[in-house]
Motif scaffolding. Structure first.
Motif, PDB file in Angstrom:
ATOM      1  N   MET A 361      -4.227 -50.291  18.254  1.00  0.00           N
ATOM      2  CA  MET A 361      -2.863 -50.778  18.142  1.00  0.00           C
ATOM      3  C   MET A 361      -1.916 -49.782  18.790  1.00  0.00           C
ATOM      4  O   MET A 361      -2.036 -48.573  18.562  1.00  0.00           O
ATOM      5  CB  MET A 361      -2.446 -50.990  16.678  1.00  0.00           C
ATOM      6  N   GLN A 362      -0.992 -50.288  19.575  1.00  0.00           N
ATOM      7  CA  GLN A 362       0.052 -49.459  20.173  1.00  0.00           C
ATOM      8  C   GLN A 362       1.389 -50.080  19.800  1.00  0.00           C
ATOM      9  O   GLN A 362       1.729 -51.175  20.241  1.00  0.00           O
ATOM     10  CB  GLN A 362      -0.095 -49.384  21.694  1.00  0.00           C
ATOM     11  N   VAL A 363       2.144 -49.361  18.958  1.00  0.00           N
ATOM     12  CA  VAL A 363       3.385 -49.889  18.404  1.00  0.00           C
ATOM     13  C   VAL A 363       4.539 -49.016  18.868  1.00  0.00           C
ATOM     14  O   VAL A 363       4.531 -47.792  18.657  1.00  0.00           O
ATOM     15  CB  VAL A 363       3.317 -49.940  16.862  1.00  0.00           C
ATOM     16  N   GLY A 364       5.541 -49.646  19.495  1.00  0.00           N
ATOM     17  CA  GLY A 364       6.658 -48.899  20.044  1.00  0.00           C
ATOM     18  C   GLY A 364       7.623 -48.365  19.007  1.00  0.00           C
ATOM     19  O   GLY A 364       8.424 -47.477  19.296  1.00  0.00           O
ATOM     20  N   GLY A 365       7.588 -48.900  17.786  1.00  0.00           N
ATOM     21  CA  GLY A 365       8.460 -48.442  16.713  1.00  0.00           C
ATOM     22  C   GLY A 365       7.653 -48.046  15.492  1.00  0.00           C
ATOM     23  O   GLY A 365       6.667 -47.320  15.582  1.00  0.00           O
ATOM     24  N   THR A 366       8.050 -48.555  14.318  1.00  0.00           N
ATOM     25  CA  THR A 366       7.384 -48.256  13.054  1.00  0.00           C
ATOM     26  C   THR A 366       6.328 -49.315  12.741  1.00  0.00           C
ATOM     27  O   THR A 366       6.599 -50.517  12.853  1.00  0.00           O
ATOM     28  CB  THR A 366       8.402 -48.202  11.903  1.00  0.00           C
ATOM     29  N   LEU A 367       5.144 -48.873  12.353  1.00  0.00           N
ATOM     30  CA  LEU A 367       4.098 -49.759  11.856  1.00  0.00           C
ATOM     31  C   LEU A 367       4.098 -49.684  10.336  1.00  0.00           C
ATOM     32  O   LEU A 367       3.903 -48.615   9.763  1.00  0.00           O
ATOM     33  CB  LEU A 367       2.729 -49.354  12.397  1.00  0.00           C
ATOM     34  N   ASN A 385       5.316 -44.796  16.511  1.00  0.00           N
ATOM     35  CA  ASN A 385       6.305 -43.744  16.277  1.00  0.00           C
ATOM     36  C   ASN A 385       6.290 -43.283  14.830  1.00  0.00           C
ATOM     37  O   ASN A 385       6.526 -42.122  14.521  1.00  0.00           O
ATOM     38  CB  ASN A 385       7.709 -44.243  16.638  1.00  0.00           C
ATOM     39  N   ARG A 386       6.030 -44.216  13.924  1.00  0.00           N
ATOM     40  CA  ARG A 386       5.941 -43.901  12.498  1.00  0.00           C
ATOM     41  C   ARG A 386       5.004 -44.916  11.865  1.00  0.00           C
ATOM     42  O   ARG A 386       4.989 -46.087  12.247  1.00  0.00           O
ATOM     43  CB  ARG A 386       7.322 -43.967  11.837  1.00  0.00           C
ATOM     44  N   ILE A 387       4.231 -44.479  10.860  1.00  0.00           N
ATOM     45  CA  ILE A 387       3.282 -45.363  10.182  1.00  0.00           C
ATOM     46  C   ILE A 387       3.492 -45.243   8.679  1.00  0.00           C
ATOM     47  O   ILE A 387       3.415 -44.147   8.113  1.00  0.00           O
ATOM     48  CB  ILE A 387       1.825 -44.997  10.535  1.00  0.00           C
ATOM     49  N   ASP A 388       3.782 -46.374   8.019  1.00  0.00           N
ATOM     50  CA  ASP A 388       3.949 -46.434   6.569  1.00  0.00           C
ATOM     51  C   ASP A 388       2.886 -47.362   5.996  1.00  0.00           C
ATOM     52  O   ASP A 388       2.721 -48.487   6.466  1.00  0.00           O
ATOM     53  CB  ASP A 388       5.336 -46.961   6.190  1.00  0.00           C
ATOM     54  N   GLU A 397     -13.516 -45.637  13.253  1.00  0.00           N
ATOM     55  CA  GLU A 397     -14.673 -44.797  13.592  1.00  0.00           C
ATOM     56  C   GLU A 397     -14.271 -43.588  14.401  1.00  0.00           C
ATOM     57  O   GLU A 397     -15.019 -42.624  14.507  1.00  0.00           O
ATOM     58  CB  GLU A 397     -15.700 -45.633  14.350  1.00  0.00           C
ATOM     59  N   ARG A 398     -13.060 -43.643  15.008  1.00  0.00           N
ATOM     60  CA  ARG A 398     -12.600 -42.512  15.810  1.00  0.00           C
ATOM     61  C   ARG A 398     -11.247 -42.056  15.275  1.00  0.00           C
ATOM     62  O   ARG A 398     -11.085 -41.954  14.060  1.00  0.00           O
ATOM     63  CB  ARG A 398     -12.558 -42.894  17.280  1.00  0.00           C
ATOM     64  N   THR A 399     -10.265 -41.778  16.111  1.00  0.00           N
ATOM     65  CA  THR A 399      -8.954 -41.375  15.645  1.00  0.00           C
ATOM     66  C   THR A 399      -8.322 -42.505  14.846  1.00  0.00           C
ATOM     67  O   THR A 399      -8.196 -43.614  15.319  1.00  0.00           O
ATOM     68  CB  THR A 399      -8.033 -41.019  16.833  1.00  0.00           C
ATOM     69  N   VAL A 400      -7.915 -42.195  13.604  1.00  0.00           N
ATOM     70  CA  VAL A 400      -7.385 -43.247  12.734  1.00  0.00           C
ATOM     71  C   VAL A 400      -5.915 -43.490  13.033  1.00  0.00           C
ATOM     72  O   VAL A 400      -5.511 -44.588  13.372  1.00  0.00           O
ATOM     73  CB  VAL A 400      -7.573 -42.874  11.240  1.00  0.00           C
ATOM     74  N   LEU A 401      -5.070 -42.465  12.920  1.00  0.00           N
ATOM     75  CA  LEU A 401      -3.644 -42.629  13.014  1.00  0.00           C
ATOM     76  C   LEU A 401      -3.042 -41.600  13.942  1.00  0.00           C
ATOM     77  O   LEU A 401      -3.444 -40.445  13.955  1.00  0.00           O
ATOM     78  CB  LEU A 401      -2.987 -42.474  11.628  1.00  0.00           C
ATOM     79  N   ASP A 402      -2.068 -42.026  14.708  1.00  0.00           N
ATOM     80  CA  ASP A 402      -1.309 -41.124  15.556  1.00  0.00           C
ATOM     81  C   ASP A 402       0.152 -41.537  15.469  1.00  0.00           C
ATOM     82  O   ASP A 402       0.618 -42.389  16.220  1.00  0.00           O
ATOM     83  CB  ASP A 402      -1.793 -41.195  17.000  1.00  0.00           C
ATOM     84  N   GLY A 403       0.876 -40.997  14.476  1.00  0.00           N
ATOM     85  CA  GLY A 403       2.283 -41.329  14.292  1.00  0.00           C
ATOM     86  C   GLY A 403       3.165 -40.141  14.573  1.00  0.00           C
ATOM     87  O   GLY A 403       2.994 -39.065  13.992  1.00  0.00           O
TER      88      GLY A 403
END
Length: 404
Positions: A361-367, A385-388, A397-403
């Protein structure tokens, strides 16, 4: 508690704690403020014909390991967990104007069997109104309730009878699993103001009114001899495989939107897509997934370059229908499986599996993930940009979150 006696209890931990029976019969007003449980019994709790129970507690309101019964006693309970819960049965009888407020992560009534008889009142601010943790049922007889909770009822068997009426707010979701049978007898009514997803059987001999969105999952049934009504703007989402008889019944509940199975790009304004597994509402910018299988191949495979499998405009939502698993994948080298051009929210108790050679998933704002389960086998997981996350889960299985 003696007849006519009133009490005010302010406790740092438990208000009333008993290894045996808790019995309050004909008492005055009992007010409990407790850090943990307000009234706790290791066997049974019985509250009868008293002036009222007013509770503010950090965990549970009234709890009994076997059975909890409240009759003829007004209830005003605010907790962070369950308002009234028991191991075997919860019975409420003859209660007028009750107010159950279990908090955003709590449940109003929890047991193996729940019965309300001749009650009126409201459930507000809850994660769920009712929850059955065994094989029992929820029965409402002669009861009138307003429910403003994220979820209405977790139970395979729900019966509205003897003139019962339930009104579900716009913020309330209802999910019937495949094994569920919910019935409304000829004297009772249910009004859906929010999201109502039927994966089992809904039998309406009384009145069912849809003022929100009704989703008919594959294999579900709508029947009975009662009245099906639709409010202004009511929607029905259904599979293309729905037979003619069911389509005729469902059309009484609102405008039909057929679930479709094409790769999705909703950044342009157009009419709702239609096919198996998902449906798009351009007004609310909501994508409903109910077991979709979406695959986008690379150019070498004859299609679409690095275009994402799903592209959504800013402010969109994804609704994952309860009891379903939607699978979305792409083998493109650089395209995200899902691309949100701005803020994106994911809600509903279903599951979404994402697979791809780049970002899941690639989200330009807040997920914002609320109550949903996301699982990624994509190479780079999820970026925003932000994950809530609230009451949900994300795995990879790999990188979970990048916020950022």
């Amino acid at each position: 508690v003696e007849t006519g006696a009133s009490a005010t209890i302010d406790a740092g931990q438990d208000g009333i704690l008993s290894g045996g029976l808790v019995k309050i019969d004909g008492a005055g007003l009992i007010t409990v403020a407790a850090g943990n449980n307000a009234i706790f019994s290791d066997t049974e709790a019985s509250i009868t014909d008293s002036a009222g129970i007013v509770v503010t507690s950090g965990i549970q309101g009234v709890y009994a390991s076997e059975g909890a019964s409240v009759k003829g006693t007004p209830l005003d309970i605010a907790t962070t967990s369950a308002c009234v819960s028991a191991g075997y049965t919860v019975e409420l009888d003859g209660i007028e104007g009750m107010r159950l407020s279990p908090g955003e992560s709590g449940i109003a009534l929890v047991s193996d069997a729940i019965k309300l008889t001749d009650c009126t009142g409201s459930i507000v601010g809850a994660a769920r109104g009712f929850e059955i943790f065994g094989q029992g049922a929820v029965e409402l007889a002669g009861t009138s309730l307003d429910v403003e909770a994220r979820g209405f009822c977790v139970a395979d068997t729900l019966s509205l009878m003897q003139g019962s009426s339930v009104r579900l707010a716009a913020s309330t979701a209802s999910d019937l699993p495949a094994s569920a049978i919910w019935t409304i007898d000829e004297t009772s009514s249910l009004v859906n103001g929010g999201s109502f997803s039927n994966g089992g059987s809904l039998v309406v001999d009384g009145t069912f009114t849809n003022n929100g969105t009704y989703t008919a999952q594959a294999g579900s049934s709508l029947g009975g001899t009662g009245s099906l009504q639709a409010g202004a703007g009511a929607k029905v989402i259904l599979p293309n495989s729905t037979d003619a008889v069911q389509r005729e019944l469902l059309a009484r509940l609102g405008t039909l939107f057929f679930i479709v199975d094409e790769p999705l790009d909703f950044t342009d304004q157009h009419n709702p897509e239609q096919g198996d597994g998902y449906a798009w509402d351009p007004v609310s910018k909501t994508l409903t997934l109910s077991g979709a299988t979406i695959r986008v191949e690379s150019e070498a495979g004859g299609a679409r370059g690095d275009v994402p499998a799903v592209r959504l405009p800013d402010g969109s939502s994804i609704h994952l229908v309860s009891g379903t698993i939607s699978s979305i994948d792409t083998d493109t080298a650089s395209g995200a499986v899902i691309c949100g051009e701005g803020d994106l929210s994911v809600f509903g108790t279903g599951m979404m599996q994402l697979n791809g050679r780049a970002l899941a998933m690639q989200v330009g704002g807040t997920l914002d993930v609320w109550g949903s389960t996301l699982y990624s086998t994509a190479f780079s997981g999820i970026a925003a940009n932000r994950i809530d996350i609230a009451c949900g889960g994300i795995g990879a299985e790999r990188t979970v979150l990048d916020g950022a």
